[in-house]
Scaffold this motif. Structure first.
Motif, PDB file in Angstrom:
ATOM      1  N   TYR A   1      84.585 -59.412  41.768  1.00 25.01           N
ATOM      2  CA  TYR A   1      85.389 -59.669  40.570  1.00 25.01           C
ATOM      3  C   TYR A   1      85.628 -58.395  39.765  1.00 25.01           C
ATOM      4  CZ  TYR A   1      84.437 -64.419  41.905  1.00 25.01           C
ATOM      5  OH  TYR A   1      84.358 -65.584  42.623  1.00 25.01           O
ATOM      6  N   VAL A   2      84.599 -57.550  39.678  1.00 24.51           N
ATOM      7  CA  VAL A   2      84.801 -56.319  38.889  1.00 24.51           C
ATOM      8  C   VAL A   2      85.788 -55.392  39.600  1.00 24.51           C
ATOM      9  CG1 VAL A   2      82.702 -55.133  39.705  1.00 24.51           C
ATOM     10  CG2 VAL A   2      83.720 -54.458  37.594  1.00 24.51           C
ATOM     11  N   ILE A   3      85.686 -55.318  40.917  1.00 24.76           N
ATOM     12  CA  ILE A   3      86.636 -54.482  41.670  1.00 24.76           C
ATOM     13  C   ILE A   3      88.053 -55.006  41.451  1.00 24.76           C
ATOM     14  CG2 ILE A   3      87.420 -53.839  43.998  1.00 24.76           C
ATOM     15  CD1 ILE A   3      84.455 -53.757  44.846  1.00 24.76           C
ATOM     16  N   ARG A   4      88.216 -56.322  41.572  1.00 20.41           N
ATOM     17  CA  ARG A   4      89.560 -56.903  41.421  1.00 20.41           C
ATOM     18  C   ARG A   4      90.094 -56.686  40.008  1.00 20.41           C
ATOM     19  NH1 ARG A   4      90.064 -62.927  43.294  1.00 20.41           N
ATOM     20  NH2 ARG A   4      89.143 -63.416  41.288  1.00 20.41           N
ATOM     21  N   ALA A   5      89.245 -56.914  38.994  1.00 26.52           N
ATOM     22  CA  ALA A   5      89.705 -56.783  37.609  1.00 26.52           C
ATOM     23  C   ALA A   5      90.121 -55.344  37.297  1.00 26.52           C
ATOM     24  CB  ALA A   5      88.595 -57.236  36.667  1.00 26.52           C
ATOM     25  N   ILE A   6      89.289 -54.380  37.692  1.00 30.16           N
ATOM     26  CA  ILE A   6      89.609 -52.979  37.360  1.00 30.16           C
ATOM     27  C   ILE A   6      90.838 -52.508  38.140  1.00 30.16           C
ATOM     28  CG2 ILE A   6      88.735 -50.598  37.315  1.00 30.16           C
ATOM     29  CD1 ILE A   6      85.991 -51.767  36.694  1.00 30.16           C
ATOM     30  N   ARG A   7      90.976 -52.969  39.368  1.00 33.69           N
ATOM     31  CA  ARG A   7      92.194 -52.629  40.125  1.00 33.69           C
ATOM     32  C   ARG A   7      93.431 -53.190  39.422  1.00 33.69           C
ATOM     33  NH1 ARG A   7      89.996 -53.901  46.126  1.00 33.69           N
ATOM     34  NH2 ARG A   7      89.235 -51.824  46.636  1.00 33.69           N
ATOM     35  N   GLU A   8      93.324 -54.453  38.969  1.00 31.87           N
ATOM     36  CA  GLU A   8      94.465 -55.081  38.292  1.00 31.87           C
ATOM     37  C   GLU A   8      94.839 -54.286  37.043  1.00 31.87           C
ATOM     38  OE1 GLU A   8      96.285 -58.150  38.780  1.00 31.87           O
ATOM     39  OE2 GLU A   8      95.568 -57.837  40.819  1.00 31.87           O
ATOM     40  N   ILE A   9      93.823 -53.877  36.282  1.00 30.17           N
ATOM     41  CA  ILE A   9      94.098 -53.176  35.020  1.00 30.17           C
ATOM     42  C   ILE A   9      94.681 -51.782  35.291  1.00 30.17           C
ATOM     43  CG2 ILE A   9      93.090 -52.279  32.866  1.00 30.17           C
ATOM     44  CD1 ILE A   9      90.792 -54.399  33.350  1.00 30.17           C
ATOM     45  N   THR A  10      94.022 -51.024  36.169  1.00 31.24           N
ATOM     46  CA  THR A  10      94.402 -49.608  36.319  1.00 31.24           C
ATOM     47  C   THR A  10      95.575 -49.376  37.271  1.00 31.24           C
ATOM     48  OG1 THR A  10      92.730 -49.355  38.029  1.00 31.24           O
ATOM     49  CG2 THR A  10      92.094 -48.701  35.812  1.00 31.24           C
ATOM     50  N   LEU A  11      95.796 -50.295  38.204  1.00 26.43           N
ATOM     51  CA  LEU A  11      96.867 -50.048  39.186  1.00 26.43           C
ATOM     52  C   LEU A  11      98.117 -50.890  38.922  1.00 26.43           C
ATOM     53  CD1 LEU A  11      94.710 -49.930  42.455  1.00 26.43           C
ATOM     54  CD2 LEU A  11      95.375 -48.029  40.996  1.00 26.43           C
ATOM     55  N   VAL A  12      97.935 -52.063  38.310  1.00 30.31           N
ATOM     56  CA  VAL A  12      99.091 -52.927  38.064  1.00 30.31           C
ATOM     57  C   VAL A  12      99.413 -53.001  36.573  1.00 30.31           C
ATOM     58  CG1 VAL A  12     100.058 -55.234  38.575  1.00 30.31           C
ATOM     59  CG2 VAL A  12      98.341 -54.279  40.080  1.00 30.31           C
ATOM     60  N   GLY A  13      98.464 -52.534  35.743  1.00 32.36           N
ATOM     61  CA  GLY A  13      98.684 -52.562  34.296  1.00 32.36           C
ATOM     62  C   GLY A  13      98.471 -53.940  33.694  1.00 32.36           C
ATOM     63  N   ALA A  14      97.531 -54.715  34.275  1.00 37.63           N
ATOM     64  CA  ALA A  14      97.286 -56.071  33.775  1.00 37.63           C
ATOM     65  C   ALA A  14      96.725 -56.053  32.358  1.00 37.63           C
ATOM     66  CB  ALA A  14      96.300 -56.770  34.716  1.00 37.63           C
ATOM     67  N   ASP A  15      97.080 -57.086  31.559  1.00 35.55           N
ATOM     68  CA  ASP A  15      96.512 -57.179  30.207  1.00 35.55           C
ATOM     69  C   ASP A  15      95.292 -58.115  30.233  1.00 35.55           C
ATOM     70  OD1 ASP A  15      97.478 -59.733  30.358  1.00 35.55           O
ATOM     71  OD2 ASP A  15      99.225 -59.359  29.078  1.00 35.55           O
ATOM     72  N   PHE A  16      94.715 -58.324  29.040  1.00 26.01           N
ATOM     73  CA  PHE A  16      93.467 -59.093  28.946  1.00 26.01           C
ATOM     74  C   PHE A  16      93.597 -60.489  29.558  1.00 26.01           C
ATOM     75  CE2 PHE A  16      90.688 -62.045  26.614  1.00 26.01           C
ATOM     76  CZ  PHE A  16      89.457 -61.525  26.983  1.00 26.01           C
ATOM     77  N   ASN A  17      94.734 -61.147  29.234  1.00 26.79           N
ATOM     78  CA  ASN A  17      94.898 -62.524  29.715  1.00 26.79           C
ATOM     79  C   ASN A  17      94.904 -62.609  31.245  1.00 26.79           C
ATOM     80  OD1 ASN A  17      94.924 -63.886  27.288  1.00 26.79           O
ATOM     81  ND2 ASN A  17      97.039 -63.261  26.897  1.00 26.79           N
ATOM     82  N   MET A  18      95.440 -61.563  31.868  1.00 26.43           N
ATOM     83  CA  MET A  18      95.531 -61.586  33.328  1.00 26.43           C
ATOM     84  C   MET A  18      94.166 -61.428  34.014  1.00 26.43           C
ATOM     85  SD  MET A  18      99.002 -59.373  33.626  1.00 26.43           S
ATOM     86  CE  MET A  18      99.234 -59.311  35.372  1.00 26.43           C
ATOM     87  N   VAL A  19      93.238 -60.764  33.318  1.00 26.28           N
ATOM     88  CA  VAL A  19      91.923 -60.555  33.954  1.00 26.28           C
ATOM     89  C   VAL A  19      90.820 -61.366  33.265  1.00 26.28           C
ATOM     90  CG1 VAL A  19      92.437 -58.259  34.885  1.00 26.28           C
ATOM     91  CG2 VAL A  19      91.525 -58.455  32.575  1.00 26.28           C
ATOM     92  N   LYS A  20      91.232 -62.184  32.287  1.00 21.18           N
ATOM     93  CA  LYS A  20      90.239 -62.921  31.492  1.00 21.18           C
ATOM     94  C   LYS A  20      89.297 -63.745  32.378  1.00 21.18           C
ATOM     95  CE  LYS A  20      91.537 -66.386  28.841  1.00 21.18           C
ATOM     96  NZ  LYS A  20      92.318 -67.072  27.805  1.00 21.18           N
TER      97      LYS A  20
END
Lengths: 289, 285
Positions: A233-252
């Motif tokens: 989950y941490v790998i997926r969340a950080i990838r989403e934030i740093t590579l796709v620019g996901a916001d809080f709601n997307m990784v909540k």
């Protein structure tokens, strides 16, 4: 002649005394860390060369004209395979360092022959691990920062997203990563084959958590296993934030799951520690190695 | 023979062979005494292969790694990797096993007494090499069998030619191990050096990928490491991959590497061993 008191005046404030003990443990651990200057070399070089092995392999898979890159994009949602691998391997390295440093901290004391005497001091025994974790946290902070900076400035890899959110993701992963470390530290007090155990535990993360690949390529039963590992989950969340620019709601959701795992692993870690402590004292094996 | 004289046995070729057998046998027993460690040595390379196997899947369409094929001439990247990992086991054995051979004796406190025995000191290392070669070959073979079952492994080429190509490479590698063991003995705390050294050598000699994927400025580094040609030639023989140079040229380079490394390894070992003795640090750790 001075008259000795019948009762030793121990610090009346228990909390202050514990904090003082933790401070002493932190200083001792810090001196151990900086005593061997190769730690600077490790801090600078490992973040660079460990992901490099996978990145160059990915480059070979992509082909000379990057003909296979669209296939990777379809599987992962990004072309940035370098950033993708850097994030995954960074989390693996974090868990690996915690296993070697926190996980083996008590075992090392046991090997040096200092664990039994430390165990006899009137200090909360868990403080010994807390001291290790605090020092570890400082060094890992630099490790993570160096990784991002090296890939950003030496290889021009573009990491996007809110930096506060990235820090939050690392923070909510903290209890899980260190909870596993504490559980591990407690187990090796009894099992003792510490090095082999590190290889197995970190191997689990390497195989199931998608450090270099998307979980979607795993067979069904492996996907099920990966869902029970917080690193996924941490790998997926950080990838989403740093590579796709996901916001809080997307990784909540991932962050909430991580918090749940963190709570569970900290409780498991604490109970494993107290259980092993009691067992080792009863069998008199604290000083054995 | 007078009563107060002790007759020492004559040093013959047979006595040397006996010494080699005793040393190799001792190392063999010590190695298998820790079965979990042996299990880790078999499973660890498989664990490290898993992320690459799945990474390859993320780049493959209908099971075909076309990008990889454009570099190597083969879409079978797992056979490429399994073979490289088996060879890489020997690099690891030289760095960690041979490199730490004398240091481990130092730590256990037996080096000084072994050094006092009337046998050439180089023989101690040769004995250890024999065991290391045997154990690593067994471990690699088991690993290849397991990897074949898990990931699939196909060879279409000439096995004997690849084994013959491996021989000068391994002898050169162990020659390097002689000098390296003496260096670790003199440095004593060399974990970081060994860990990074092995990782970098593996990385730049293309143990996971064809070296042609390296950026231009790094390619000379890869081409200056003889192991690069060893990996490349063995893969060329067994998997019919494109090689950097003609295979015959790569074998000639490996033969030169073997001679140079054995001479250099023995020279460095003798120099450093004398230095350790004159400093009187053999018994220290």
């Amino acid at each position: 002649m001075t008259n000795l008191p019948n009762v030793l005046n121990l610090k009346p404030n228990r909390l202050l005394a514990e904090l003082n003990a933790i401070r002493a443990i932190v200083i001792k651990q810090w001196l151990h860390t900086v005593r061997y200057p190769t730690w600077v070399l490790q801090l600078l070089i490992w973040p660079l060369i460990f992901p490099a092995a996978y990145i160059l392999t990915a480059r070979a898979f992509a082909g000379p004209e990057q003909i296979a890159l669209p296939v990777f994009n379809a599987a992962t949602g990004t072309d940035n395979y370098i950033g993708y691998i850097v994030i995954g391997t960074l989390i693996w390295m974090w868990q690996n360092i915690v296993l070697w440093n926190v996980g083996l901290s008590l075992r090392e004391e046991q090997l040096r022959g200092t664990l039994e005497s430390n165990w006899l001091t009137p200090v909360w025994r868990f403080s010994l691990l807390i001291g290790s974790i605090l020092v570890q946290t400082v060094t890992i902070f630099f490790f993570i920062a160096v990784t991002f900076l090296e890939y950003r400035f030496l290889f021009q890899i573009h990491f996007q997203g809110n930096i506060g959110l990235v820090i939050l993701a690392f923070a909510v992963a903290f209890p899980s990563i260190y909870g596993i470390g504490i559980t591990f530290a407690s187990l090796v007090l009894r099992i003792k084959e510490a090095n082999s155990l590190v290889h197995f535990v970190r191997g689990f993360v390497m195989i199931f958590c998608g450090i270099t690949f998307p979980i979607s390529v795993l067979p069904g039963w492996m996907k099920s296993v990966s869902q029970w590992l917080p690193q996924t989950y941490v790998i997926r969340a950080i990838r989403e934030i740093t590579l796709v620019g996901a916001d809080f709601n997307m990784v909540k959701q991932d962050l909430l799951i991580l918090l749940g795992f963190g709570f569970i692993w900290m409780v498991i870690g604490y109970f494993a520690f107290t259980f092993m402590d009691r067992l080792s004292r009863r069998s008199g094996s604290i000083g054995q190695y | 023979m007078k009563n107060n004289e002790i007759e020492l046995p004559k040093i013959t070729l047979r006595s040397y062979l006996n010494v080699l057998f005793v040393i190799a046998n001792k190392d063999w027993k010590v190695y298998w005494r820790y079965p979990i460690n042996a299990l880790v040595n078999i499973l660890n390379p498989l664990i490290w292969l898993a992320p690459i196997f799945f990474l390859g899947k993320a780049f493959s369409q209908n099971g075909e790694a076309l990008g990889f094929a454009a570099y190597t001439g083969s879409t079978d990247y797992m056979s490429f990797l399994i073979l490289s990992t088996a060879i890489s086991n020997f690099t690891s054995a030289v760095f960690w096993g041979m490199g730490y051979a004398l240091k481990n004796d130092m730590d256990s406190g037996v080096l000084e007494s072994n050094w006092m025995t009337p046998i050439p000191r180089l023989l101690i290392l040769i004995g250890r090499t024999l065991n290391s070669l045997l154990v690593t070959s067994i471990i690699s073979l088991i690993m290849i069998i397991l990897a074949s079952l898990i990931f699939g492994f196909r060879t279409t080429g000439n096995i004997w030619a690849s084994v013959l190509t491996l021989i000068p490479m391994l002898l050169g590698l162990y020659g390097f191990g002689f000098g390296f063991a003496a260096l670790v003995m003199i440095m004593r705390e060399a974990n970081t050096m060994v860990d990074m050294g092995q990782f970098l050598i593996d990385l730049f000699s293309g143990s996971q990928f064809p070296v042609t994927v390296l950026p231009r400025w790094l390619l000379p580094v890869a081409l200056s490491i003889p192991l690069t040609y060893g990996y490349d030639a063995v893969r060329g023989w067994l998997l019919n991959t494109k090689t950097i140079l003609p295979i015959q040229t790569e074998i000639q380079l490996l033969l030169v590497f073997m001679v140079v490394m054995i001479i250099a390894g023995v020279f460095v070992f003798r120099k450093l061993e004398r230095r350790v003795r004159s400093r009187g640090t053999i018994g220290q750790y």
